[in-house]
Design a protein around this motif. Structure first.
Motif, PDB file in Angstrom:
ATOM      1  N   UNK A   9     -18.460  12.516  -1.531  1.00  0.00           N
ATOM      2  CA  UNK A   9     -18.606  13.729  -0.179  1.00  0.00           C
ATOM      3  C   UNK A   9     -17.888  14.499   0.130  1.00  0.00           C
ATOM      4  N   UNK A  64      -6.984  15.939  -2.177  1.00  0.00           N
ATOM      5  CA  UNK A  64      -6.089  16.280  -1.614  1.00  0.00           C
ATOM      6  C   UNK A  64      -6.088  14.792  -0.903  1.00  0.00           C
ATOM      7  N   UNK A 124     -11.023  14.648   9.331  1.00  0.00           N
ATOM      8  CA  UNK A 124     -12.419  15.588   8.244  1.00  0.00           C
ATOM      9  C   UNK A 124     -13.427  14.202   7.792  1.00  0.00           C
ATOM     10  N   UNK A 125     -12.476  13.275   7.036  1.00  0.00           N
ATOM     11  CA  UNK A 125     -12.643  12.287   5.741  1.00  0.00           C
ATOM     12  C   UNK A 125     -13.681  11.170   7.126  1.00  0.00           C
ATOM     13  N   UNK A 177      -5.037   1.390   8.387  1.00  0.00           N
ATOM     14  CA  UNK A 177      -5.752   2.822   8.125  1.00  0.00           C
ATOM     15  C   UNK A 177      -7.304   2.859   8.174  1.00  0.00           C
ATOM     16  N   UNK A 229      -3.200  13.115   2.996  1.00  0.00           N
ATOM     17  CA  UNK A 229      -3.162  11.955   4.055  1.00  0.00           C
ATOM     18  C   UNK A 229      -2.579  11.616   3.630  1.00  0.00           C
ATOM     19  N   UNK A 230      -1.777  10.369   3.815  1.00  0.00           N
ATOM     20  CA  UNK A 230      -0.586   9.055   4.117  1.00  0.00           C
ATOM     21  C   UNK A 230       0.356   9.869   3.758  1.00  0.00           C
ATOM     22  N   UNK A 267      -5.634   4.111  -3.676  1.00  0.00           N
ATOM     23  CA  UNK A 267      -4.455   5.584  -3.911  1.00  0.00           C
ATOM     24  C   UNK A 267      -3.591   5.203  -2.309  1.00  0.00           C
ATOM     25  N   UNK A 268      -3.601   3.686  -1.390  1.00  0.00           N
ATOM     26  CA  UNK A 268      -2.516   3.460  -1.566  1.00  0.00           C
ATOM     27  C   UNK A 268      -2.854   3.769   0.281  1.00  0.00           C
ATOM     28  N   UNK A 269      -4.265   3.705   1.018  1.00  0.00           N
ATOM     29  CA  UNK A 269      -4.842   3.712   2.470  1.00  0.00           C
ATOM     30  C   UNK A 269      -4.451   2.550   2.538  1.00  0.00           C
ATOM     31  N   UNK A 270      -3.226   1.817   4.348  1.00  0.00           N
ATOM     32  CA  UNK A 270      -3.068   0.178   4.463  1.00  0.00           C
ATOM     33  C   UNK A 270      -4.558   0.314   5.012  1.00  0.00           C
ATOM     34  N   UNK A 307      -9.687   4.290  -1.390  1.00  0.00           N
ATOM     35  CA  UNK A 307      -9.018   4.612  -0.975  1.00  0.00           C
ATOM     36  C   UNK A 307      -7.731   3.261  -1.188  1.00  0.00           C
ATOM     37  N   UNK A 308      -7.751   1.952  -1.053  1.00  0.00           N
ATOM     38  CA  UNK A 308      -6.929   1.114  -1.070  1.00  0.00           C
ATOM     39  C   UNK A 308      -6.330   1.701  -1.995  1.00  0.00           C
ATOM     40  N   UNK A 365     -17.178  13.854   7.465  1.00  0.00           N
ATOM     41  CA  UNK A 365     -17.388  13.430   6.450  1.00  0.00           C
ATOM     42  C   UNK A 365     -18.512  12.295   6.043  1.00  0.00           C
ATOM     43  N   UNK A 366     -18.021  11.494   6.487  1.00  0.00           N
ATOM     44  CA  UNK A 366     -18.734  10.107   5.772  1.00  0.00           C
ATOM     45  C   UNK A 366     -19.993   9.704   6.756  1.00  0.00           C
ATOM     46  N   UNK A 399       1.436   3.977  -3.069  1.00  0.00           N
ATOM     47  CA  UNK A 399       0.766   5.775  -3.156  1.00  0.00           C
ATOM     48  C   UNK A 399       1.735   6.923  -2.980  1.00  0.00           C
ATOM     49  N   UNK A 448     -22.731  11.354   5.158  1.00  0.00           N
ATOM     50  CA  UNK A 448     -23.315  10.713   3.894  1.00  0.00           C
ATOM     51  C   UNK A 448     -24.974  10.591   4.164  1.00  0.00           C
ATOM     52  N   UNK A 497       0.662  -1.343   0.033  1.00  0.00           N
ATOM     53  CA  UNK A 497       0.237  -0.235   0.501  1.00  0.00           C
ATOM     54  C   UNK A 497       0.850   1.159   0.434  1.00  0.00           C
ATOM     55  N   UNK A 503      -8.108  19.552   5.152  1.00  0.00           N
ATOM     56  CA  UNK A 503      -8.821  18.696   5.310  1.00  0.00           C
ATOM     57  C   UNK A 503      -7.380  17.552   6.178  1.00  0.00           C
ATOM     58  N   UNK A 504      -8.440  16.534   7.048  1.00  0.00           N
ATOM     59  CA  UNK A 504      -7.562  15.841   7.638  1.00  0.00           C
ATOM     60  C   UNK A 504      -8.194  14.459   7.622  1.00  0.00           C
ATOM     61  N   UNK A 505      -7.901  13.016   8.524  1.00  0.00           N
ATOM     62  CA  UNK A 505      -8.547  11.813   8.635  1.00  0.00           C
ATOM     63  C   UNK A 505      -9.885  12.512   9.387  1.00  0.00           C
TER      64      UNK A 505
END
Lengths: 223, 388, 398
Positions: free
Chosen positions: A99, A107, C5-6, C314, A111-112, C308-311, C305-306, C9-10, A84, C13, A80, C1-3
């Motif tokens: 959303x 952005x 925020x994420x 996370x 975040x990563x 994009x590299x979100x482990x 998200x995955x 925001x969810x 990224x 939804x 992962x 924005x930060x985590x």
């Protein structure tokens, strides 16, 4: 940096206890800075190949060296993390998060990475300027046209400055004019910013933009 | 032409996780609801069956409980000799002038102590309370230091087993038997001979006088006459009514608690049901649009979803009933502050409570389903079809 | 924005779902804190009693009296500073017999001095005559002291019954039959919350003369100790003194005495705890249900998200945090609502309990439980989300 070496890669799916081979010992070399178009009928395995190169799927056997790293052996969070830093994905259906605003969507990959909120915002803005959408920062995906959505997706793909961009039918859902704009953008990214691009497409017209065209049929490369 | 129920049944079965979790949420609420009913029912059963409609109880005017009452020996004699009293099989009047006090005794197996009612009865008139039966040991011998203990409390307090000695005021009394009384509150008491207990406890006179009426239908008359008698200064009540009234406050308290708790849980459960139904509607937008396109009417669609919600809730209701069944028979006790003594009783899950639980569940399903069902029916066709 | 925020925001939804779930949790926590409040109140009722005062009652039970002669003998025990008398009166308001409030007949010398730190006289009629008050007696009780039928009423009771200072009220006796007139000569305020302000105090002599025919029977003796450290010894000594008399005593700390009343509630606290547990379990289900539904809708996005590299880690954390935020929000709302509603309205279960409290400890525990339970409920959906295979997740995007 952005070179891709595919060596004897096999990918087999199991469905209802039957083994379905999609790629069977495929080898391929893509040089750093190339713009490659992958074409072929549906079911030929081109999306599978793209997914393997991007590390979102793993080969059953074989080697995959992208940007100097053999990603076939990477797993879990290492994969992962690698992804990224090194890959930017562009999908047919954009896959933006509904959303979040355009700016926030761009952005997201940042975040990563360890950086301040202000820095993140600045970089995202720059990426959006690059794709010509700096007047739509606060818009939500549903407020954007298809072409605009795809441009946000491209901005997101480049914001962390990866060396390889993988695009899966990027113009598949767009009208001719918007499609042209997207292809133009991709071309620019390749020429000016030296990004290696692998693009899966049905459209021969789109394939013209590439520096090399590969044909895949039943998991076998011709050309 | 209404939408067939099988459509709803299939849909409910297709979402096992959501269905189960909502159902269990409703189920728990139903269980507590039934539990509250069972608690109140058990408590009432302990008292409703206390006393007979054929017996009358005399207490001092103004007294609000047995222990705050006082009836002098002279007054007891007047009552005993009166014309209203029935004569027992042994030729003696069926009158029991009684000492009623509470003694604070250590609990067995639980820390602390509680007040236990000690009743000195007239042994010649035990027949007044026909339901009283010895279940272990024997009846106490009149004139001796022997007592019998109600079976409900026999295991709850120290020194209450047969042949053990219980201590009051420096004197030991031997437990010679356990008795039951058809579930009445007497089962939470210790009985002995009034003639022995009164001096032993340093008391004067009695607390109450209970007698069998020669003609129970004449109760109103009897009451009027005795209450007007200046020698007596008493109030007269039917024995059964008296004990029912003694538990009024506590029954109301338990009911209030039950309603309060259940009401609040129900609101929570309804929100849960609403969530599930909204999700169901949301995921079936296209289906609903097709139904409307095919010609089903909006109110038929709405009815269908309400039905589904009720179905879901009833599953929960059944779960709740099943969970509530083991509660039946669990013994508990608390102090009735009106009589100031401990009352032991058991939870009683009645068929009525179970049915009430199911109706309650259906109700929650109905309320929870209305808004989502309405949303389903009100969908603008064009918007929904575009998604097809 | 930060985590963060994420996560937020969810939640936005599907506002309706988030709100409904939060409301469910609010309701459940309201109930939990209310039940906890009952338990807290019972605990507080025990704390009413101080450890430095002892109560002596008849060993058989509270309804048996003690002779007046015991008073001087108890006072002679070393370590005992003062001895007061208190009798339960138990009368009813003839206009509304169900309207329950406590009445006690107390002695003239020692009761109010002993409780000087707990009871404060805030209003009093001016005295008609002058008299020297016993040592330690609040000066405001002068008027009360000069009238035999005078009484002292708690502030809350005054308001509840609409009585006025100087008014004569009549109560219907139950244990001591007859009509009992009293004149209100003072109003007290409880300095300690747990004492309660709905009690009436009056002269023991009045009770003795009118109700007991001069037989001078005492309900309980209250011992104020000069040496609180020796409380246990003193209690033992008093009981031994009367062991073989006509009326044996049982002496214990005021706290133990109060605890005895609380233990009379028997199993009820246990039942309440069980219900509290059921409530917690129910929250778990509601939150879990919501999270499962929410995540199912987002498989495509999670795939992105995955990509994009979100482990996995996370993603797991994000889903877990969402669940916890919903339940924590609902928990805070429900707990605080319970505390303010119950303490604010002075709810007291119809006179059976002192005015209810909900301790901050209960509130915080409630919020913590809600948050924890939310996180636990999110475990499975979080795990599922983190384990989603990207290719499948993306394919599900329609």
């Amino acid at each position: 940096m952005g070179a891709v070496q595919v060596r004897n890669v096999r990918k087999t799916y199991v469905r209802d206890r039957q083994q379905i081979p999609v790629l069977d010992g495929l080898s391929l070399e893509i040089a750093d800075g190339e713009f490659v178009a992958l074409m072929g009928p549906s079911g030929s395995g081109k999306t599978t190949l793209l997914n393997l190169i991007g590390g979102i799927d793993q080969p059953t056997s074989g080697e995959l060296i992208v940007g100097g790293t053999n990603i076939a052996t990477l797993k879990g969070s290492k994969l992962a993390k690698w992804r990224s830093r090194n890959i930017g994905f562009i999908f047919q259906l954009y896959n933006l998060i509904p959303v979040l605003t355009a700016l926030q969507n761009v952005e997201l990959p940042l975040l990563l990475v360890k950086m301040s909120g202000a820095e993140r915002k600045k970089r995202a803005k720059t990426a959006l300027e690059l794709v010509g959408l700096d007047d739509r920062l606060k818009h939500f995906p549903r407020q954007l046209s298809g072409g605009q959505e795809q441009r946000v997706a491209i901005a997101r793909a480049v914001v962390s400055d990866p060396s390889v961009l993988l695009a899966d039918e990027p113009t598949g859902d767009l009208d001719r004019k918007s499609g042209e704009e997207i292809l133009e953008l991709l071309g620019r990214l390749n020429r000016e910013f030296k990004k290696t691009i692998v693009m899966v497409t049905h459209d021969p017209h789109a394939a013209e933009r590439a520096t090399r065209v590969l044909h895949l049929d039943k998991g076998v490369l011709s050309n | 032409m209404p939408i067939p129920i099988s459509y709803n049944v299939r849909n409910v079965m297709q979402r096992p996780v959501a269905t189960l979790t909502t159902a269990i949420g409703i189920g728990l609420t139903v269980t507590i609801f039934i539990g509250a009913l069972a608690l109140a029912a058990g408590f009432q059963a302990a008292l409703l069956q206390t006393g007979s409609a054929d017996n009358a109880v005399a207490l001092r005017k103004g007294a609000d409980s047995e222990i705050s009452s006082g009836v002098s020996r002279e007054a007891a004699d007047v009552l005993r000799a009166g014309p209203d009293v029935a004569i027992g099989p042994n030729g003696r009047p069926l009158v029991s002038a009684e000492l009623v006090v509470v003694a604070n005794k250590e609990r067995l197996g639980q820390p602390g102590s509680s007040n236990v009612t000690v009743r000195g009865v007239d042994p010649s008139a035990v027949g007044i309370r026909a339901e009283v039966k010895i279940v272990e040991g024997r009846m106490f011998t009149p004139g001796t230091d022997e007592v019998i203990v109600g079976q409900r409390i026999a295991r709850r307090f120290a020194n209450c087993a047969v042949s053990e000695k219980i201590r009051f005021q420096q004197r030991d009394f031997t437990v010679v038997g356990h008795f039951n009384a058809g579930g009445a509150s007497f089962e939470s008491e210790i009985w002995g001979d009034a003639a022995v207990l009164i001096p032993a406890l340093d008391r004067e006179g009695f607390q109450t006088v209970t007698f069998r009426m020669r003609d129970p239908s004449q109760f109103a008359e009897i009451k009027k006459r005795l209450e007007a008698d200046p020698r007596l200064q008493v109030q007269i009540q039917r024995e059964r009514d008296f004990y029912a009234q003694q538990s009024e406050l506590l029954t109301n308290l338990i009911r209030f608690m039950g309603v309060f708790i259940t009401g609040i849980m129900a609101i929570g459960a309804i929100f849960g049901a609403m969530n599930t139904m909204y999700a169901a509607v949301g995921s079936r937008t296209r289906e609903i649009a097709m139904l409307l396109v095919l010609g089903f009417l909006p109110h038929e669609v709405m009815l269908s979803f309400i039905l589904e919600s009720v179905m879901l809730a009833l599953i929960g209701g059944v779960i709740g009933c099943l969970l509530a069944l083991p509660i039946n028979g669990i013994a508990t006790s608390t102090t009735n502050f009106q009589s100031f003594s401990e009352l032991a009783f058991a939870f009683r899950v009645t068929p009525g409570a179970l049915i009430a639980g199911l109706i309650f569940a259906a109700g929650m399903g109905l309320v929870g389903g209305i808004l989502p069902a309405r949303a389903a029916a009100r969908q603008p066709l064009a918007g929904a079809l575009r998604a097809i | 924005m930060s985590v963060l925020n994420l996560i937020l925001v969810n939640l936005g939804r599907n506002k309706r779902r988030t709100i409904l779930t939060m409301l469910s949790v609010t309701v459940a926590l309201f109930l939990y804190c209310t039940l906890g409040g009952v338990l807290d109140t019972l605990q507080e009722a025990i704390k009413v009693g101080s450890e430095t005062r002892l109560i002596s009652r008849n060993a058989i039970s509270l309804i048996f009296p003690l002779p007046i002669s015991y008073g001087s003998r108890i006072a002679a025990v070393p370590g005992v500073k003062r001895v007061a008398i208190q009798n339960w009166f138990g009368a009813q308001d003839p206009k509304d017999p169900h309207n329950f409030f406590a009445q006690f007949a107390v002695d003239d010398e020692n009761f109010f001095p002993i409780y000087a730190n707990d009871i404060e006289i805030v209003e009093a009629s001016p005295p008609q005559a002058t008299m020297t008050l016993p040592e330690g007696m609040p000066s405001r009780l002068a008027s009360y002291m000069t009238e035999q039928t005078a009484c002292v009423i708690g502030q809350k009771l005054m308001t509840k019954m609409g009585w006025k200072l100087g008014q004569t009220i009549t109560l219907a006796g139950t244990i001591y039959p007859g009509e009992w007139p009293f004149t209100i000569r003072a109003v007290y305020h409880a300095k300690k919350r747990s004492i309660g302000e709905e009690t009436m105090f009056f002269h023991w002599k009045y009770l003795d003369q009118k109700g007991m025919g001069g037989r001078a029977l005492v309900g309980v003796y209250i011992l104020d100790l000069s040496n609180p450290g020796r409380a246990a010894d003193i209690a033992k000594q008093v009981d031994e003194m009367f062991e073989n008399s006509g009326a044996a005593t049982r002496t214990e700390s005021e706290q133990a005495f109060q605890a005895g009343f609380v233990s009379m509630y028997g199993n009820i606290p246990f039942v309440l705890r069980v219900i509290g547990l059921a409530v917690v379990f129910a929250i778990l289900l509601v939150a879990a249900n919501t999270m499962v539904m929410a995540i199912r809708e987002r498989t495509g996005e999670i795939g992105v998200l995955k990509t994009l590299g979100f482990t996995e880690g996370i993603i797991f954390g994000i889903v877990l945090a969402e669940a916890a935020v919903i339940t924590m929000g609902g928990g805070i709302l429900g707990s605080l609502l319970a505390k303010w509603a119950i303490e604010g309205t002075g709810f007291n279960f119809g006179g059976f309990l002192p005015p209810m409290s909900v301790h901050w400890a209960t509130v915080i525990t409630g919020i913590a439980i809600a948050t924890l339970v939310g996180a636990v409920s999110g475990l499975i959906p979080a795990w599922q989300a983190s384990q989603l295979r990207i290719v499948q997740a993306l394919r599900r995007v329609d």
